[in-house]
Each structure stands twice: as C-alpha cells, then as structure tokens.
Design a protein around this motif. Structure first.
Motif, PDB file in Angstrom:
ATOM      1  N   TYR B 304       0.825  -1.205   0.000  1.00  0.00           N
ATOM      2  CA  TYR B 304       0.000   0.000   0.000  1.00  0.00           C
ATOM      3  C   TYR B 304       0.861   1.258   0.000  1.00  0.00           C
ATOM      4  CZ  TYR B 304      -3.799  -3.229   0.838  1.00  0.00           C
ATOM      5  OH  TYR B 304      -4.700  -4.252   0.709  1.00  0.00           O
ATOM      6  N   GLN B 306       0.984   3.876  -2.055  1.00  0.00           N
ATOM      7  CA  GLN B 306       0.306   5.160  -2.266  1.00  0.00           C
ATOM      8  C   GLN B 306      -0.342   5.678  -1.001  1.00  0.00           C
ATOM      9  OE1 GLN B 306      -2.444   5.051  -5.508  1.00  0.00           O
ATOM     10  NE2 GLN B 306      -0.863   5.655  -6.964  1.00  0.00           N
ATOM     11  N   ALA B 307      -1.024   4.771  -0.320  1.00  0.00           N
ATOM     12  CA  ALA B 307      -1.747   5.197   0.885  1.00  0.00           C
ATOM     13  C   ALA B 307      -0.772   5.654   1.960  1.00  0.00           C
ATOM     14  CB  ALA B 307      -2.626   4.056   1.402  1.00  0.00           C
ATOM     15  N   LEU B 327       4.366  -2.674 -12.290  1.00  0.00           N
ATOM     16  CA  LEU B 327       3.743  -1.446 -12.718  1.00  0.00           C
ATOM     17  C   LEU B 327       2.298  -1.636 -13.062  1.00  0.00           C
ATOM     18  CD1 LEU B 327       6.527   0.224 -14.737  1.00  0.00           C
ATOM     19  CD2 LEU B 327       5.520   0.954 -12.602  1.00  0.00           C
ATOM     20  N   GLY B 328       1.758  -0.630 -13.629  1.00  0.00           N
ATOM     21  CA  GLY B 328       0.368  -0.725 -14.011  1.00  0.00           C
ATOM     22  C   GLY B 328      -0.302   0.544 -13.578  1.00  0.00           C
ATOM     23  N   GLU B 329      -0.004   0.990 -12.374  1.00  0.00           N
ATOM     24  CA  GLU B 329      -0.659   2.184 -11.917  1.00  0.00           C
ATOM     25  C   GLU B 329       0.414   3.209 -11.666  1.00  0.00           C
ATOM     26  OE1 GLU B 329      -4.044  -0.349  -9.778  1.00  0.00           O
ATOM     27  OE2 GLU B 329      -3.397   1.517  -8.939  1.00  0.00           O
ATOM     28  N   GLU B 334      -0.352  -1.114  -6.110  1.00  0.00           N
ATOM     29  CA  GLU B 334      -1.413  -1.354  -5.193  1.00  0.00           C
ATOM     30  C   GLU B 334      -1.720  -2.803  -5.292  1.00  0.00           C
ATOM     31  OE1 GLU B 334      -3.803   2.436  -4.523  1.00  0.00           O
ATOM     32  OE2 GLU B 334      -4.751   0.827  -5.566  1.00  0.00           O
ATOM     33  N   VAL B 336      -1.868  -5.337  -4.166  1.00  0.00           N
ATOM     34  CA  VAL B 336      -1.754  -6.166  -3.002  1.00  0.00           C
ATOM     35  C   VAL B 336      -2.903  -7.099  -2.947  1.00  0.00           C
ATOM     36  CG1 VAL B 336      -1.601  -6.156  -0.563  1.00  0.00           C
ATOM     37  CG2 VAL B 336      -0.709  -4.301  -1.884  1.00  0.00           C
ATOM     38  N   HIS B 337      -2.656  -8.272  -3.377  1.00  0.00           N
ATOM     39  CA  HIS B 337      -3.625  -9.304  -3.064  1.00  0.00           C
ATOM     40  C   HIS B 337      -2.838 -10.547  -2.927  1.00  0.00           C
ATOM     41  CE1 HIS B 337      -3.842  -9.852  -7.522  1.00  0.00           C
ATOM     42  NE2 HIS B 337      -3.344  -8.684  -7.347  1.00  0.00           N
TER      43      HIS B 337
END
Lengths: 526, 374
Positions: B304, B306-307, B327-329, B334, B336-337
């Motif tokens: 996490y 960004q948060a 990457l991707g965002e 994010e 995270v799974h």
C-alpha cells in the motif's frame, strides 16, 4: 456477546455443514434460552433494522481511530467489509464485559435507535471500549443491519431439531411468520411436538432445483405435472381464524401491497393455505415482471397504479385443507382438492395455475420454447406422486427454464468486491456500442471462476484509466458474454434498457472489443 | 541538484555512483541482496554481496557456484567511492537493510523488515539516513499485529483442539523464515511436528547457523496417516491441495500470514483458520521505523505504497511511492492481493505425482505471495 461472537467466528471458519450444525447446537445448548432465542433470530437471517447509518459509523470510527476519511476508504476497499474495517481500525478495548447477548440486544443495541446523534455516538464509544475485535465485528454488523452468516436456515433448523429431538419440519414451521425472541419463545421452539400452529404461520416453501439433465431422464411424461414457471412473487395465502395473511417467500406479510386479494381470498374456507405466485395481469395477458416492480416500488398504491398494473394470485398448490396439514399427500391428490376449492372462486384476483398439457417430452419442449412470448421463464416439472417437502428437496420439483438471453459486451468499469472477494476487482460494469461509443448497460458479479477473477483483477490493476473512488475505469479490451433473464425499457438507465439477473456466461477471449454487440441488439430483444 | 544516489530502473534499484544494483530482478553484474526470498534474489548475477549470516540461504536460492561475498552486519566497505554497510532488518535470518553513503549523503534501503521480536534472526536496527526507501507491504492502519507470543498461543490452542478431535494440523506458511519462526515458538512436548521437504532444507541452514529449532523431521521419513493424527505439519502454501497433502486424513488447515488479518483473504484461501503472523512491519511499526530513520525523504515500495505515502505527506514528510517493476498504476503498486498469484490448481506440480514436490522454486517459496505479486 462473547460466546455469540465466538460462534460467528466458528461458523465463518468452517465450510463443513456438519461442523456448522455442531457449533450452533453447542452454542444453543450452553446458552441461556433468552440468548439462544436472539441467536436463532439472527442466524436465520432476521435482523434488527439498521440503527446506525454507515456514514455515521465511518465518521465516528475514523475519529476514534485517528484515521482520515480517505484512509478509512482505502482500508475499507482492502477489507471489503465495513463492519470488519471498523473493528480492525478501532483502538483496543480497555475493559471487558460478560453482558449476555439478550441484554446487549435489548438494553443497548435496540435502544440506540431512539437516541439522538450525540447520545448514539457517546454510547458507541462506551461499547467499543468493552468489545474485542471479534465482538465488534458482530456488533457492527448488527447495528448497521448487515448481519449475515454463512449458514442456511436448514442448518439452524437441523441444530434445533437435534437439540429438541423433534422433526426438522416442525422446527421449520415454528420458525415461520412473526415472532419475538424470548426465553419462552425459544423453549417453545425446541419443545416436544404438539399443538396447533399460530394463526398466521405459513408453511416452509418447497423450492425447485434447476433441471440439469434431459427431461426424458425423469422417466415417463405422465408421472410429471407440467406448469409454466411464472415470473412473479412466490407467496402463500393463509386463511385462518377469520383472518387472511399473505406471506412472501422472504417471510414478509405483503397482504397490504395486494388489496385486490382481500375480497376473493376472504371467501376461502377457514383453515386453508394456498401456495402460488403473485402476478401482474390484465385480462388473460400476463404482464412483464418489470411492471410489477414498478408497483412494488411505490410507497402509496394509487388508484392509477392499481389500474395500470392489476395483480392477482395464481394458486398452484394446496397445503392446508379444512384446517388439516395435507402436505404429506401426493401432488395429484392435492391438485384435485385445489381445483375443487379454487375453481368456484376464480376471477380476476384468484386463479388456478393451469396444467400444461402435452403428450410427450418433445411436445412439452416445443411449448417451452415459446415461453418468452407468454412472459413466463420456462416450465416447472412436479412429480405427481411427491409430497410437499420442506425446503430445497431434490428430485420432486424441477425448474426447466429457457436459456438466458445473451449479448457480448466490453468490460469498462471495475470495483472491488466484498467478503471473500475483498481487495479483488470482481464487480464489473459492461458496455455495448452505440454510435461509436461504449454505453454501459449492466453490472454483473458472478459467472467467472476464481482463476479468471484473478486474471481480470490483474488486468484491471494494469489497465486503469481513471479512478472514481473505489471504481476504476479500465481500457476497453476484454469481452464477455453476458446472459440475462429478461429485458425492459428503462428511463433510469443511460442505455435505455434494464436487464434482469445479468451474469457472465463466459469470457470471450476470441473476441476483440470491436466484435462486441451494439445497443440495437439489446433493443431487438425488447 | 545532483542525481539521486539510487534510481528505480527496469532491472531494479540502481546506484550509479557505485555501479551496482540492490535486489535486482534480472541478472546483473553486481547485486547487493537484502535477503534470500525469491522476489529479492535472482539467480545468475555475476557477483553478489549479502550478509554473512544470510550467505548460505542465498547460495541455496541462487546456486552453490555463485560468487557471493559475505559481509558482517555493520562492517563498512567502500566501492567506487560509495560507502556500503548492511544492518539487521529483523525479517528473516541474515536479512539486511542496505546503507549507502556518498559525498555526505546517506540513503537506506530497508528491504523487508519487522520490529516485532523473532528468535530466529537478529533484531531490526534503526539506522539514520537522509533518504529512506522503505517497504510498505502492510501500509494501512488495519494492519496491527497482536504480540507474536499471543498469536503463538492461538496456534498452540488450535493444535490442541485438533488433537482432541483426532485430526492433523496442517499449518501453511512460507518455507523460508516464517516456518522457522513458528518452529522456534512451538512446544515440541505438545506433540510431533513434521515439515515439508521445502521447509526442511531451510531448517538445515538455520540449524547450521546456530538457530535453535525443535526436532521436526520431514514428512517423508514418517510412517502412515495414523502417525500424523496428533501432529502439526508445516508446509508451504503451494502444497495446499496437492497430492502431497493426501497422506493426512482430513487435516485441519491453518495459514500463518499477515494477510490473514482480513477475513476475506482467509476465506479465499479456503483454509479453516488464519493466523495473522507476519515477518513484515505492521502500520505502527512502519511509522516507527520511518520516524526513527530521521529521513527527510521517504520512497515507498510494495503493497500500500500510495496510501502510506499520502499519510506521510499529511504528516509533513516528503514521501512518494517508488515506481517499480510491478507497474500498471502510476506511481506504484497497489497490487496487493496476497493469494491470487498462486491459484491452487497451478500449485500442483503434477497431478499424478504423489511424491513430494520440493524443487528449488517450491523450496524457497517466497513471500512474494505474502505480497501478492510474483
């Protein structure tokens, strides 16, 4: 509260039905009857009305935890469950309590509804400080009206039947209708078999299974009664004690929503229970379900709407006759009695579900193909020799529905799911083409395997164009075949159409977005 | 303004002044490796630098023949004018934070770390720096670990309850690090403990390094199903739903991972019980470590990011997510799974093969799973 929270956790942690029944039984056996009564009430899916709004809960938890609004939202997105997010974020309690479940509910939870905002908030702060994480989770679910637990009513009934050493059907019947949890009520629930049912109490609905074989495999055609599968609201009409009760399958009394029924159903003989379907119809024409929805959605049933969408009850079974429970008798016999009873009363508000006559399975299949034109979903096949069982008995009632309507659509938005889909993008919006642009027309949540969900999830993360809170706009690239049961015009939807029960039939990896359907294809189905 | 000392490149974190990479994800000439988990240590680099206690684990991961230079914790060396030293990260045996110093500027790459106690590795050491590159796997305030001793008690109680029900306890956990931490906390008097071959290989390295672990023979050496009735078995997550687990009669499945903090993750994994025991820092530990470093600038990676970065900015720090390979965002991960990188079906190496699947990959099952990206 502690032991109920432990039961909740235990039920959450096992998928084996035997273990679930054992856990429920152990809890009920150990609990005081007034606690057991509330536990049963919650476990079978009755819940207190929401006493604290989710927005308030968010704000107050964020405040107590020192977490800003956006950070709370990030957490909620990761957890996928508001009650759980709140339980995880709150600082640990400084006290403990052994206050039993019924006192929590009756003295703390229910009175919250009558408090003003400041008092509610102060009360919650007090409660939080006495509850550990698992208890908070359950408590939050109860106050937000979101309490759900992964057990079917059947399992709760099994546990109660074992506990009282009585027949599950007896328990099921005692759980029907309106009752208030109390020690006396719980004792009555598990008491030895006896006495007359309460006047209003309906019988547990017998539910059909989808037919998953060729009908010919069911054996000779004449052993089966065929009826249309109506697209309305399943209901029972109970005529006892000079009163009339109309129950939905969700066990709600809905008589007031159908004033048409009162005069004619009131003429049913005392001690009668009918099973059937509430349907909108005008003359001989069954109206689409969307019309009925329009009527259900109204707060006030105006004369206009009653005239526009008249409704009635289509009876297809007789469960109680002359005050006697006749569910054990074979369908053939019940049907004869039903016909004798309903035929003389039949009119606009009460009718008999006709038997679909067809000599062989092939002939029946041909009639089924015509279902949509009749505004029905397909056929019901009921074994003539079968009693009216309790719940989802397999093998006696089959629903033989039409294949769903389908179009190919493009994934355009995704949102993370909840529960076991938390932190995964599993809730999708699909679009079709109109004038060179993609127009969203439905949301669908089901139909993909876990592996496919994971793949789509990765796609969403790698192809996010824009974020709107929890919603991601993604590159329009993936094409799916979307199935649905029905379609109607809608002014509330941008696409101008609303579909019923949309779900993903399959992932069309072979298709590119350009191959997806046009809105015209949907309009053609209207 | 001078170039940053460390940059994120396609091959990973790169220090141009010293011409070396830190935890590269493609083979490079010179790699500084924080620890031996597969998402931090790739094979086929020409030269590795890692901690002395982590050397053997890295050799197990990248091959015995690799050129691995061990360096004691805290011992500084200078390479092309860049001062390099390794400091305990408290993540697993031999795990390090990498401190770089160049022209008076200090950068610290935290690698994976935790602050909570772990008897199997050296405790996290707070290192002051100007710029910190920190992990942020569990960078949300919902992640607050209970004291490890309390979680170990929960595990013991679970084992005991399973014993009373006459059922085997199958506890899934990462083979390197988590398994040894669990072993060190379990009471061998309570019943027999067995391990999957992947765990056994790592145990051997830990034992050789002098970390005391209770006896825990590999399952291969044990007798029939009856022998496992009271036993606790430690196995990597990839063993779940493979033929290997068939030898246990109706095992109760547990999973020890920080992700078990969220009910949804446990339900998706289809395990009976989750224990939130993590080798990563939770939210309060992340905040404490970041504050303790004294860094003016914080770059975040994994989980996490960004948060956590936004939260730190609100506290007045210069914090950003660090773009990395997942990457991707824009700006980070994010992704995270925890579980979906490894679907249960993929995990079965060979459906007809009832032998243990203990190839190298499986053996060093990585906490990439714990992160959710591999």
């Amino acid at each position: 509260m502690r032991s109920f929270a432990a039961l909740y956790a235990a039920l959450d942690e096992t998928t084996r039905t035997g273990e679930k029944v054992a856990a429920i039984r152990a809890y009920l056996a150990a609990a005081a009857p007034e606690d057991a009564a509330w536990a049963v009430y919650f476990l079978i899916g009755r819940k207190p009305r929401q006493v604290v709004g989710t927005r308030k809960l968010r704000a107050w938890v964020g405040d107590a935890a020192g977490v800003s609004e956006w950070l709370f939202d990030e957490c909620h997105e990761a957890v996928g469950d508001l009650a759980e997010t709140a339980a995880l974020l709150l600082p640990p309690p400084t006290r403990t309590t052994t206050l039993p479940l019924h006192r929590w509910v009756e003295e703390r939870l229910l009175p919250l509804a009558g408090l003003d905002e400041a008092a509610q908030r102060a009360a919650l702060r007090e409660f939080w400080d006495e509850l550990e994480r698992g208890e908070r989770l359950v408590f939050h679910k109860l106050i937000t009206g979101a309490f759900r637990v992964g057990v079917s009513q059947r399992l709760v009934i099994a546990a109660l039947a074992e506990l009282g050493d009585i027949a599950p059907a007896t328990v099921a019947h005692r759980l029907m209708g309106a009752w208030q949890p109390s020690a006396a009520q719980f004792r009555g629930l598990v008491a030895a078999e006896s006495s007359e049912p309460a006047a209003s109490r309906p019988y547990p609905f017998l539910l059909a299974h989808p037919l998953d074989t060729e009908p010919a495999e069911l054996g000779p055609r004449d052993a089966w009664q065929a009826e249309w599968k109506w697209d309305g609201i399943r209901a029972q009409i109970v005529r006892r004690g000079g009163q009339l009760f109309v129950w939905s399958r969700g066990e709600e009394l809905i008589g007031e929503r159908f004033p048409e029924l009162a005069p004619v159903a009131g003429r049913l003989p005392e001690g009668t229970v009918l099973d059937g379907e509430l349907l909108p119809w005008r003359g001989d024409q069954i109206l689409p379900f969307a019309e009925l929805q329009r009527r259900i959605g109204r707060k006030n049933l105006t004369r206009t709407i009653l005239a526009e969408v008249p409704a009635g009850f289509l009876a297809f079974d007789l469960l109680e006759h002359g005050g006697r429970d006749i569910r054990e008798r074979p369908l053939g016999e019940r049907r004869r009695l039903l016909e004798q009873l309903v035929t003389p009363l039949a009119g606009d508000a009460l009718r008999l579900s006709p038997i679909v006559a067809a000599a062989g399975w092939d002939e029946l299949a041909a009639l089924r193909a015509d279902s949509r034109a009749r505004n029905v979903e397909g056929l019901m096949l009921k074994r003539k020799a079968a009693p009216y069982g309790v719940g989802r008995v397999r093998g006696d009632w089959w629903k033989w529905k039409l294949d769903p309507l389908a179009v190919d659509a493009v994934l355009v938005y995704a949102q993370s799911g909840s529960g076991r889909r938390a932190s995964l993008f599993t809730d999708y919006t699909f679009a079709v083409w109109e004038d060179g642009a993609l127009v969203p027309f439905c949301k669908a949540y089901s139909g993909l395997t876990d592996a496919e969900l994971a793949e789509v999830d990765r796609f969403v993360r790698g192809h996010t164009l824009e974020r709107f809170g929890p919603v991601r706009a993604v590159t329009p690239e993936l094409v799916f075949e979307i199935g649905f049961e029905g379609i109607a015009r809608s002014r509330r939807h941008k696409s101008g159409v609303a579909v019923r029960f949309p779900r993903i039939l399959r992932w069309r990896r072979d298709k590119s977005p350009a191959d997806a359907d046009h809105l015209d294809a949907l309009r053609a189905l209207l | 303004m001078r170039d940053p000392l460390i940059k994120s490149t396609e091959r990973g974190l790169y220090c141009a002044a010293g011409d070396f990479y830190i935890d590269p994800w493609q083979p490079v000439d010179r790699a500084v490796v924080t620890h031996a988990h597969s998402d931090h240590a790739v094979p086929e680099c020409a030269h590795y630098l890692t901690t002395a206690p982590g050397r053997e684990l890295l050799a197990l991961r990248v091959g015995e023949g690799a050129d691995i230079q061990p360096l004691a914790y805290g011992q500084p060396i200078v390479h092309h004018g860049v001062g390099v030293s390794l400091h305990p990260a408290g993540h697993i045996l031999g795990s390090a934070q990498v401190r770089l110093e160049h022209r008076g500027e200090v950068w610290l790459v935290s690698g994976d770390y935790k602050l909570s106690p772990d008897p199997t590795c050296a405790p996290f050491e707070s290192v002051r720096c100007h710029c910190l590159i920190s992990e942020s796997t569990f960078g949300l305030p919902i992640f607050r670990w209970a004291p490890p001793a309390a979680t170990m008690q929960d595990i013991t109680a679970w084992w005991q309850a399973n014993q009373q029900a006459g059922r085997t306890s199958l506890l899934l956990c990462y083979a390197l690090g988590k398994a040894q931490r669990l072993l060190a906390g379990l009471d061998p008097e309570r019943g027999p403990i067995y391990v999957h071959g992947a765990v056994e290989r790592c145990n051997a390295v830990y034992r050789a390094a002098g970390v005391p672990l209770p006896p825990a023979p590999p399952v291969l050496d044990a007798a029939r199903a009856a022998a496992f009735e009271r036993a606790l078995i430690l196995a990597p997550p990839s063993a779940q739903n493979t033929p290997w687990t068939r030898r246990f009669k109706r095992p109760v499945r547990g999973f020890a991972s920080g992700w078990m903090q969220i009910r949804g993750t446990r339900r998706r994994r289809v395990v009976d019980r989750g224990f939130a025991l993590s080798d990563h820092a939770d939210w309060p530990e992340l905040l404490a470590a970041i504050a303790g470093s004294g860094a003016e600038r914080v770059l975040l990676t994994h989980g996490y990011a960004q948060a956590l970065a936004r939260h730190l900015r609100e506290q007045g720090l210069d914090a950003q997510p660090l773009a990395t390979r997942f990457l991707g965002e824009a700006g980070g991960e994010e992704d995270v799974h925890p579980d979906m990188s490894e679907s249960p079906d993929d995990a079965a190496p060979d459906a007809d093969d009832t032998r243990e699947s203990d190839d190298l990959q499986d053996m060093l099952e990585s906490p990439a799973d714990e992160r959710g990206r591999r």
